[in-house]
Design a protein around this motif. Structure first.
Motif, mmCIF file in Angstrom:
data_model
loop_
_atom_site.group_PDB
_atom_site.id
_atom_site.type_symbol
_atom_site.label_atom_id
_atom_site.label_comp_id
_atom_site.label_asym_id
_atom_site.label_seq_id
_atom_site.Cartn_x
_atom_site.Cartn_y
_atom_site.Cartn_z
ATOM 1 N N SER A 68 38.074 35.436 43.540
ATOM 2 C CA SER A 68 39.065 35.776 42.396
ATOM 3 C C SER A 68 38.329 35.609 40.875
ATOM 4 O O SER A 68 38.399 36.439 39.892
ATOM 5 N N SER A 69 37.287 34.637 40.801
ATOM 6 C CA SER A 69 36.614 34.367 39.560
ATOM 7 C C SER A 69 35.708 35.758 39.287
ATOM 8 O O SER A 69 35.725 36.123 38.270
ATOM 9 N N VAL A 77 37.804 38.326 37.989
ATOM 10 C CA VAL A 77 38.295 38.175 36.733
ATOM 11 C C VAL A 77 37.014 38.603 35.641
ATOM 12 O O VAL A 77 37.257 39.309 34.640
ATOM 13 N N VAL A 78 35.750 38.205 36.281
ATOM 14 C CA VAL A 78 34.625 38.481 35.445
ATOM 15 C C VAL A 78 34.439 40.157 35.277
ATOM 16 O O VAL A 78 34.281 40.521 34.296
ATOM 17 N N HIS A 92 37.370 41.629 33.402
ATOM 18 C CA HIS A 92 37.323 41.257 31.815
ATOM 19 C C HIS A 92 36.229 42.190 31.294
ATOM 20 O O HIS A 92 36.349 42.639 29.987
ATOM 21 N N HIS A 93 34.976 42.382 31.759
ATOM 22 C CA HIS A 93 33.728 42.965 31.358
ATOM 23 C C HIS A 93 34.249 44.358 31.126
ATOM 24 O O HIS A 93 33.587 44.915 30.051
ATOM 25 N N SER A 122 43.000 40.546 33.284
ATOM 26 C CA SER A 122 41.985 39.730 33.966
ATOM 27 C C SER A 122 42.629 38.651 34.611
ATOM 28 O O SER A 122 42.248 38.202 35.723
ATOM 29 N N ILE A 123 43.399 37.820 33.817
ATOM 30 C CA ILE A 123 44.205 36.446 34.205
ATOM 31 C C ILE A 123 45.164 36.787 35.166
ATOM 32 O O ILE A 123 45.149 36.034 36.345
ATOM 33 N N GLY A 172 43.485 38.259 38.486
ATOM 34 C CA GLY A 172 42.674 37.168 39.286
ATOM 35 C C GLY A 172 43.434 35.912 39.917
ATOM 36 O O GLY A 172 43.506 35.693 40.939
ATOM 37 N N THR A 173 44.549 35.739 39.257
ATOM 38 C CA THR A 173 45.789 34.686 39.644
ATOM 39 C C THR A 173 46.265 35.337 40.843
ATOM 40 O O THR A 173 46.318 34.494 41.891
#
Lengths: 228, 110
Positions: free
Chosen positions: B76-77, B80-81, B84-85, B93-94, B97-98
């Motif tokens: 998941s991290s 997110v990366v 978001h990138h 992103s949040i 990911g969640t």
């Protein structure tokens, strides 16, 4: 009004991060036998996620009152570093700066030191703080009221991790240098190896020492470069 | 439901609040009027990036020591990366990911 709107927009990701954790906190407080009305008060007085979660088993075990004070100093010791880089000069009035300092959290520090907050005026800064504070208090109230009726929210707490990752990346985009990140990660690795229980505080001390060293190095080489 | 004394709970909250206020105010009292000194300005410029990279590890650390949570947290991290990138939309992103973390958690517990 515009400042309020803009602050609400910028703090929405913080709200998404705060709500699940504050709701879960309110639920847990009620589950150990505390009245629902205490939950928002508790959150309003402390406004610190980690610390409030630590408080729950302590309350359940009727820990001595002085322990709560000492635990706060240990668990939140990292807050003493947040004076570095926080744009306090934007808050010209004593009352607003006190409110901002009282509601300073990891996330508020990250937001206010980001590229996005560079052009924040006093009003917008204060609104951003107050809106995030409100998310935290309202979440606790909602969680406490619905304690017995909410389904399990397992995994929702990841929203805060995701928020911190996003804020960290934003720092990367605005600072465009890799050394602070390398310093942060390597300090963490050293701290995790040396003292895993107090890793956060130790990593912060190590990294600030590293940052100071890099400053003196830079100054020294600048002096050597200038002919005397 | 057993009752925990309300006065005790509020006193505990007030004491935790007091400790946190002292810590929050400390640097501003110490640094008052010194923020334009070159050394303090240098620390102020770079410490947010340093502190945030430490906080990322602090947030991910609890999942890493749990064999059930480690893989979902890593995947998941990374999501997110990547998101978001590519898009630089914090909410996207949040939330993604969640959502993926919760899904992975639900499926791995069967």
């Amino acid at each position: 009004m515009n400042a309020l709107k803009a602050a609400a927009k910028d703090t929405l990701p913080i709200g998404i991060g705060y709500l699940p954790l504050s709701i879960a906190f309110g639920m847990m407080l009620v589950q150990i036998g505390i009245h629902w009305s205490i939950a928002p008060l508790f959150s309003a007085l402390i406004f610190s996620g980690t610390l409030q979660y630590v408080a729950i088993p302590m309350l359940a075990a009727s820990a001595p009152l002085v322990d709560f004070f000492i635990t706060a100093l240990i668990v939140n010791s990292r807050l003493i570093f947040y004076g570095l880089g926080y744009p306090i000069h934007k808050l010209s009035r004593k009352r607003t700066s006190c409110l901002a300092i009282f509601t300073l959290t990891d996330e508020m520090y990250s937001l206010m030191t980001s590229e996005k907050a560079k052009d924040y005026c006093e009003h917008k800064t204060l609104w951003a703080h107050m809106i995030s504070y409100a998310y935290w208090i309202i979440g606790s109230l909602v969680g406490a009221l619905l304690a017995t009726r909410l389904p399990s929210m397992k995994g929702l707490e990841f929203s805060l991790t995701a928020l911190i990752i996003v804020l960290c990346m934003e720092q990367g985009y605005s600072k465009k240098r890799s050394f602070p990140f390398i310093l942060g990660v390597s300090s963490s690795v050293v701290a995790l190896t040396l003292w895993p229980d107090q890793f956060l505080f130790l990593a912060l001390i190590l990294s600030m020492a590293g940052l100071s060293l890099s400053y003196w190095n830079k100054k020294k080489s600048a002096l050597e470069a200038t002919p005397s | 439901m057993n009752d925990i004394n309300t006065t005790y709970v509020l006193m505990a909250a007030a004491l935790m609040g007091l400790g946190s206020i002292l810590l929050r105010a400390f640097p501003f009292v110490v640094l008052k009027g010194k923020t334009d000194q070159p050394f303090i300005a240098y620390l102020g410029k770079w410490s947010p990036a340093v502190i945030l990279s430490i906080l990322v590890i602090y947030c991910i650390k609890p999942s890493m020591t749990d064999s059930q949570l480690a893989l979902p947290a890593i995947l998941s991290s990374l999501l997110v990366v990547a998101l978001h990138h590519k898009f630089r939309k914090p909410l996207l992103s949040i939330l993604s990911g969640t959502g993926v973390y919760m899904l992975l958690n639900a499926t791995s517990s069967f």
